[in-house]
Write a protein that holds these residues in place. Sequence first.
Motif, PDB file in Angstrom:
ATOM      1  N   GLU A 162     -12.458  -7.577 -29.270  1.00 26.61           N
ATOM      2  CA  GLU A 162     -13.071  -7.734 -27.958  1.00 26.61           C
ATOM      3  C   GLU A 162     -12.721  -6.520 -27.108  1.00 26.61           C
ATOM      4  OE1 GLU A 162     -13.089 -12.528 -27.276  1.00 26.61           O
ATOM      5  OE2 GLU A 162     -11.337 -11.415 -26.599  1.00 26.61           O
ATOM      6  N   ARG A 185      -7.681 -12.150 -12.284  1.00 25.04           N
ATOM      7  CA  ARG A 185      -8.874 -12.799 -12.826  1.00 25.04           C
ATOM      8  C   ARG A 185      -9.038 -12.456 -14.309  1.00 25.04           C
ATOM      9  NH1 ARG A 185     -13.702 -10.681 -13.335  1.00 25.04           N
ATOM     10  NH2 ARG A 185     -13.489  -9.192 -11.646  1.00 25.04           N
ATOM     11  N   LEU A 186      -8.845 -11.182 -14.658  1.00 19.20           N
ATOM     12  CA  LEU A 186      -8.943 -10.778 -16.057  1.00 19.20           C
ATOM     13  C   LEU A 186      -7.880 -11.463 -16.916  1.00 19.20           C
ATOM     14  CD1 LEU A 186      -9.709  -6.979 -15.543  1.00 19.20           C
ATOM     15  CD2 LEU A 186     -11.279  -8.698 -16.490  1.00 19.20           C
ATOM     16  N   ASN A 205     -16.416  -7.569 -23.170  1.00 18.18           N
ATOM     17  CA  ASN A 205     -16.315  -9.025 -23.124  1.00 18.18           C
ATOM     18  C   ASN A 205     -15.737  -9.468 -21.783  1.00 18.18           C
ATOM     19  OD1 ASN A 205     -15.619  -8.021 -26.070  1.00 18.18           O
ATOM     20  ND2 ASN A 205     -16.718  -9.968 -26.225  1.00 18.18           N
ATOM     21  N   TYR A 206     -14.874  -8.617 -21.218  1.00 18.93           N
ATOM     22  CA  TYR A 206     -14.235  -8.888 -19.932  1.00 18.93           C
ATOM     23  C   TYR A 206     -14.402  -7.635 -19.077  1.00 18.93           C
ATOM     24  CZ  TYR A 206     -11.799 -11.977 -23.202  1.00 18.93           C
ATOM     25  OH  TYR A 206     -11.501 -12.867 -24.201  1.00 18.93           O
ATOM     26  N   ARG A 207     -14.880  -7.811 -17.868  1.00 14.47           N
ATOM     27  CA  ARG A 207     -15.037  -6.654 -16.980  1.00 14.47           C
ATOM     28  C   ARG A 207     -14.506  -7.022 -15.608  1.00 14.47           C
ATOM     29  NH1 ARG A 207     -20.457  -8.082 -17.584  1.00 14.47           N
ATOM     30  NH2 ARG A 207     -20.841  -6.329 -18.951  1.00 14.47           N
ATOM     31  N   ASN A 243      -9.522 -17.781 -23.143  1.00 14.49           N
ATOM     32  CA  ASN A 243     -10.081 -17.519 -24.471  1.00 14.49           C
ATOM     33  C   ASN A 243      -9.050 -17.389 -25.579  1.00 14.49           C
ATOM     34  OD1 ASN A 243     -12.733 -17.585 -23.569  1.00 14.49           O
ATOM     35  ND2 ASN A 243     -12.723 -15.428 -23.049  1.00 14.49           N
ATOM     36  N   LEU A 256     -11.930  -5.317 -23.048  1.00 14.90           N
ATOM     37  CA  LEU A 256     -11.658  -5.581 -21.638  1.00 14.90           C
ATOM     38  C   LEU A 256     -11.634  -4.242 -20.928  1.00 14.90           C
ATOM     39  CD1 LEU A 256      -9.054  -7.914 -20.043  1.00 14.90           C
ATOM     40  CD2 LEU A 256      -9.123  -5.523 -19.377  1.00 14.90           C
ATOM     41  N   GLN A 273      -8.962 -15.004 -17.552  1.00 14.00           N
ATOM     42  CA  GLN A 273     -10.031 -15.055 -18.550  1.00 14.00           C
ATOM     43  C   GLN A 273      -9.472 -14.891 -19.958  1.00 14.00           C
ATOM     44  OE1 GLN A 273     -12.757 -12.024 -17.242  1.00 14.00           O
ATOM     45  NE2 GLN A 273     -13.752 -13.370 -15.765  1.00 14.00           N
ATOM     46  N   LEU A 274      -8.486 -14.009 -20.113  1.00 15.96           N
ATOM     47  CA  LEU A 274      -7.842 -13.844 -21.417  1.00 15.96           C
ATOM     48  C   LEU A 274      -7.145 -15.135 -21.841  1.00 15.96           C
ATOM     49  CD1 LEU A 274      -6.350 -10.245 -21.136  1.00 15.96           C
ATOM     50  CD2 LEU A 274      -8.172 -10.988 -22.688  1.00 15.96           C
ATOM     51  N   VAL A 281      -7.789  -7.256 -28.681  1.00 20.75           N
ATOM     52  CA  VAL A 281      -8.460  -6.995 -27.413  1.00 20.75           C
ATOM     53  C   VAL A 281      -8.166  -5.549 -27.036  1.00 20.75           C
ATOM     54  CG1 VAL A 281      -8.704  -7.615 -24.983  1.00 20.75           C
ATOM     55  CG2 VAL A 281      -8.202  -9.398 -26.676  1.00 20.75           C
ATOM     56  N   THR A 292      -8.403  -8.606  -9.136  1.00 23.87           N
ATOM     57  CA  THR A 292      -9.194  -8.390 -10.342  1.00 23.87           C
ATOM     58  C   THR A 292      -8.338  -8.522 -11.593  1.00 23.87           C
ATOM     59  OG1 THR A 292     -10.703  -6.953  -9.120  1.00 23.87           O
ATOM     60  CG2 THR A 292     -10.721  -6.749 -11.519  1.00 23.87           C
TER      61      THR A 292
END
Length: 179
Positions: free
Chosen positions: A129, A18-19, A147-149, A26, A131, A22-23, A100, A15
């Motif tokens: 944002e 993945r986060l 924005n991110y989970r 973006n 997270l 995603q960062l 963030v 996880t």
Amino acid sequence: MSQKVLLNSKEVNITLHRLACQLIENHDDFSETVLIGIQPRGKFLADRLAQMLTDDYKIKNIQFGHLDITFFRDDFRRGDKPLEANTTKIDFIVEDKNVVFIDDVLYTGRSIRSALTAIQSFGRPKDIELLTLIDRRFSRHLPIQPNYRGRQVDAIDNQKVIVKWVENEGEDAVYLVDK
């Protein structure tokens, strides 16, 4: 008190990667982005993500810090004992930066509201944002969404989400516990 494992150590690691990805998607090289862990529990997640971005994904010059929201909370005078503040460590400029916020669990949204107020002491960000590792989506008191989970959890009010970090509790895991 019963508990259910929501994420084990391996799942926490997957996880987090993945986060981090995603960062990167973006925020590219993070030259206009700062990461801020919300004290006390978001600090561990922010530290881990910053280390992962630097070591595993070779992002240079990540600016990250920790924000204490203790005295910005709307409930800080409601307890029986005096509150102990955590440390704020923001040694960079947030003015016109993409901020963030990073926290372990998004529950009512009150901590994030407090962080939005507290960050204004450091300047006016261009964008903010959120997270979060765990999103308790049906528990909001305020209209705040991440924005991110990492994972969404449907928990009822008599349940608590507990995030454990190897740096603090000796293991990486997330539990759903009946109070």
